[in-house]
Design an enzyme around this catalytic site. Structure first.
Site, PDB file in Angstrom:
ATOM      1  N   LYS A 210       0.244 -14.783   8.821  1.00  0.00           N
ATOM      2  CA  LYS A 210       0.510 -14.048   7.636  1.00  0.00           C
ATOM      3  C   LYS A 210       2.241 -14.170   7.372  1.00  0.00           C
ATOM      4  CE  LYS A 210       1.323 -11.374   4.384  1.00  0.00           C
ATOM      5  NZ  LYS A 210       0.892 -11.666   2.776  1.00  0.00           N
ATOM      6  N   CYS A 264       7.501  -9.766  -0.239  1.00  0.00           N
ATOM      7  CA  CYS A 264       7.150 -10.370   0.755  1.00  0.00           C
ATOM      8  C   CYS A 264       8.102 -11.424   1.279  1.00  0.00           C
ATOM      9  CB  CYS A 264       5.822 -11.331   0.370  1.00  0.00           C
ATOM     10  SG  CYS A 264       4.860 -10.458  -0.444  1.00  0.00           S
TER      11      CYS A 264
HETATM   12  N1  SAJ Z   1      10.495 -18.312  -6.532  1.00  0.00           N
HETATM   13  C1  SAJ Z   1      11.439 -19.408  -6.617  1.00  0.00           C
HETATM   14  N2  SAJ Z   1      11.026 -20.639  -6.743  1.00  0.00           N
HETATM   15  C2  SAJ Z   1       9.580 -20.880  -6.536  1.00  0.00           C
HETATM   16  C3  SAJ Z   1       8.604 -19.805  -6.423  1.00  0.00           C
HETATM   17  C4  SAJ Z   1       9.184 -18.567  -6.223  1.00  0.00           C
HETATM   18  O1  SAJ Z   1      12.544 -19.011  -6.668  1.00  0.00           O
HETATM   19  O2  SAJ Z   1       9.297 -21.958  -6.486  1.00  0.00           O
HETATM   20  C5  SAJ Z   1      11.102 -16.714  -6.573  1.00  0.00           C
HETATM   21  C6  SAJ Z   1      10.439 -16.010  -7.551  1.00  0.00           C
HETATM   22  O3  SAJ Z   1      11.358 -15.962  -8.645  1.00  0.00           O
HETATM   23  C7  SAJ Z   1      10.461 -14.506  -6.959  1.00  0.00           C
HETATM   24  C8  SAJ Z   1      10.399 -15.035  -5.350  1.00  0.00           C
HETATM   25  O4  SAJ Z   1      10.646 -16.400  -5.238  1.00  0.00           O
HETATM   26  O5  SAJ Z   1      11.645 -14.063  -7.125  1.00  0.00           O
HETATM   27  C9  SAJ Z   1       8.778 -14.799  -4.986  1.00  0.00           C
HETATM   28  O6  SAJ Z   1       7.834 -15.187  -5.799  1.00  0.00           O
HETATM   29  P1  SAJ Z   1       6.297 -15.518  -5.247  1.00  0.00           P
HETATM   30  O7  SAJ Z   1       5.762 -16.480  -6.380  1.00  0.00           O
HETATM   31  O8  SAJ Z   1       6.359 -16.090  -3.986  1.00  0.00           O
HETATM   32  O9  SAJ Z   1       5.672 -13.994  -5.439  1.00  0.00           O
HETATM   33  P2  SAJ Z   1       5.309 -13.046  -4.355  1.00  0.00           P
HETATM   34  O10 SAJ Z   1       6.790 -12.573  -3.808  1.00  0.00           O
HETATM   35  O11 SAJ Z   1       4.781 -11.939  -5.062  1.00  0.00           O
HETATM   36  O12 SAJ Z   1       4.531 -13.872  -3.453  1.00  0.00           O
HETATM   37  C10 SAJ Z   1       3.169 -13.499  -3.161  1.00  0.00           C
HETATM   38  C11 SAJ Z   1       2.790 -13.897  -1.663  1.00  0.00           C
HETATM   39  N3  SAJ Z   1       1.570 -13.343  -1.708  1.00  0.00           N
HETATM   40  C12 SAJ Z   1       1.261 -12.537  -0.740  1.00  0.00           C
HETATM   41  O13 SAJ Z   1       2.097 -12.387   0.370  1.00  0.00           O
HETATM   42  C13 SAJ Z   1      -0.109 -12.214  -0.466  1.00  0.00           C
HETATM   43  C14 SAJ Z   1       3.157 -15.297  -1.390  1.00  0.00           C
HETATM   44  O14 SAJ Z   1       2.451 -15.572  -0.302  1.00  0.00           O
HETATM   45  C15 SAJ Z   1       2.231 -16.081  -2.497  1.00  0.00           C
HETATM   46  O15 SAJ Z   1       2.434 -17.568  -2.315  1.00  0.00           O
HETATM   47  C16 SAJ Z   1       2.804 -15.776  -3.871  1.00  0.00           C
HETATM   48  O16 SAJ Z   1       2.660 -14.459  -4.114  1.00  0.00           O
HETATM   49  C17 SAJ Z   1       1.993 -16.922  -4.923  1.00  0.00           C
HETATM   50  O17 SAJ Z   1       1.559 -17.835  -4.455  1.00  0.00           O
HETATM   51  O18 SAJ Z   1       1.977 -16.445  -6.184  1.00  0.00           O
END
Ligand code: SAJ
Length: 435
Positions: A210, A264
């Site tokens: 995780k 996360c």
């Molecule tokens: N972000 C970037 N660049 C990217 C992707 C995201 O800057 O290429 C930023 C986003 O703007 C945000 C942060 O990172 O501020 C997190 O974005 P995220 O898409 O990872 O969203 P989370 O934090 O909700 O991540 C969740 C996580 N899921 C779980 O923990 C179960 C992550 O592991 C997943 O990969 C992600 O969702 C997903 O895939 O949507």
């Protein structure tokens, strides 16, 4: 009917409680410390907004008396299963996990634990926490033996705001039991609510998986952010570079941006590193975390560069408009959003900061919902979150109401050439820096 108890009515607990409550052979008790949340849920109102299907399903299962919320842990007695979904933030000052909620929950569960119950920890925890913290507390306060008198497993959540129910129903999951029997019972339980594959393993492996899956993503994003800063210096558009790099097989360069927020990614690599703090320091993972942490300051630097272009050095009394407080586009979730670091840095420099966001909720932050008001007489527009609403902004109209036409684009939402043609000074993460 088998009783399921879910401890912690948050982004993890509420959806999983609802999922079990919709099933015929389960009744669910949701435990929470806050009376307010307990009250809301018992009225069939979801404390989480903007979540597809959750409102309707919660109302249904509460009206059918399949789900009820309470603060009373005595409800754990004779439960078939108890799912612990409490928050596990990382305390960056003390550089250790803050397990106060988790330990409080474990103790209250333990004193009400009865033989044969299956205990599942869904919260994200540093590797070795099951062995060093969870199991000892449960055994000490119950007088029972883990793996024999009661079953225990770690089944880390894989939630994502906006897809809470979807993820539970469809994503694969790892199920790490203290022994084979615990793992089997946990897999049999989750088979009721997910079509995803359930992969059996041990507690420690599940903890590492995780925290690693999010550390991996944090590193990928940090790579994109580092490349963005390099491209600014070289004078190429990092998004164009990314598009062409990803044409190459087995490449999947992520998106650079204003920073990395959420519940996360900002903490999971710290939890992973914490587990080996005295024996191994994961330099790459920690360097990546620091690169992402510094992106909000890079955004402030871009503001400074743009003001210099206007021969303005001082921030004092400048009106600066932040577009987007949420950490994720089209979400109301503001946890660890990079916007907060940008806002506090600008305020420290004496700027008047106006924050606009169509969804975000934060009682400690004044959020303007009217976009025109937020932009009126503004000296600088900073795009932090790529909400849909910002994607079709009429920049010609925006320029007319702003005092100084400066755009700092943290998510590649606007077209640089179009903005410059309209007379904006446009700077963006990974976009060609000012000459
Ligand atoms: N972000 C970037 N660049 C990217 C992707 C995201 O800057 O290429 C930023 C986003 O703007 C945000 C942060 O990172 O501020 C997190 O974005 P995220 O898409 O990872 O969203 P989370 O934090 O909700 O991540 C969740 C996580 N899921 C779980 O923990 C179960 C992550 O592991 C997943 O990969 C992600 O969702 C997903 O895939 O949507």
């Amino acid at each position: 009917m088998q009783k399921i108890v879910v401890v912690g009515m948050g982004y993890v607990g509420i959806p999983v409680a609802v999922e079990f409550a919709t099933l015929e052979n389960f009744e669910v008790v949701g435990l929470n410390r806050s009376a307010g949340k307990v009250d809301l849920i018992n009225k069939g109102i979801s404390p989480i907004e903007n979540e597809p299907r959750l409102d309707a399903l919660l109302k249904k299962v509460v009206s059918e008396k399949k789900l009820r919320a309470t603060q009373n842990f005595a409800n754990c007695k004779n439960a078939y299963a108890i799912l612990i979904c409490t928050e596990t933030p990382f305390d960056e000052q003390r550089r250790e996990p803050n397990y106060s909620s988790l330990e409080d929950a474990l103790q209250k569960v333990a004193v009400n634990l009865t033989k044969g119950t299956l205990v599942i920890v869904e919260s994200t925890i540093a590797p070795t926490t099951m062995d060093r913290v969870a199991i000892p507390i449960l055994e000490e306060y119950s007088g029972l033996t883990a793996g024999n008198d009661f079953y225990i497993a770690h089944c880390p959540e894989r939630v994502m705001p906006g897809k809470l129910l979807y993820n539970i129903e469809n994503l694969d999951r790892v199920v790490g039991g203290i022994n084979e029997e615990s793992t089997k019972k946990a897999i049999a339980l989750y088979k009721n609510i997910t079509k995803g594959n359930l992969y059996p393993t041990d507690c420690l492996t599940a903890e590492v998986v995780k925290t690693t899956e999010n550390s991996y993503r944090d590193v990928q994003i940090a790579f994109a952010n580092e490349l963005a800063m390099l491209c600014e210096k070289i004078g190429v558009d990092v998004y164009k570079v990314r598009e062409l790099v990803n044409k190459c097989p087995y490449r999947n360069m992520h998106l650079p941006g204003a920073g990395v927020g959420g519940h996360c990614l900002p903490k999971d690599s710290l939890l992973l590193a914490y587990s080996t703090k005295s024996v191994y320091y994961p330099r790459l993972i920690m360097t990546a975390r620091n690169i992402n942490k510094r992106m909000p300051m890079h955004m402030v630097k871009l503001v400074e560069n743009a003001l210099l272009k206007k021969d303005r050095k001082k921030f004092k009394f400048l009106k600066i408009t932040i577009l987007g407080l949420s950490y994720l586009e089209n979400s109301d979730d503001t946890r660890n959003s990079p916007a907060y670091d940008i806002i506090s840095a600008l305020k420290k420099k004496g700027a008047i900061v106006v924050v606009h966001d169509p969804y975000a909720r934060d009682e400690n932050m004044e959020i303007e919902r009217n976009l025109n008001k937020a932009l009126l007489d503004s000296d600088c527009l900073i795009l932090v979150t790529a909400h849909h609403q910002y994607k079709n902004l009429d920049l010609e109209k925006v320029k007319k109401i702003m005092k100084t036409a400066i755009i700092i684009d943290g998510r590649n939402v606007f077209d640089k050439k179009k903005a410059e043609k309209l007379g904006f000074i446009y700077l963006g993460v990974g976009k060609v820096a000012l000459t």
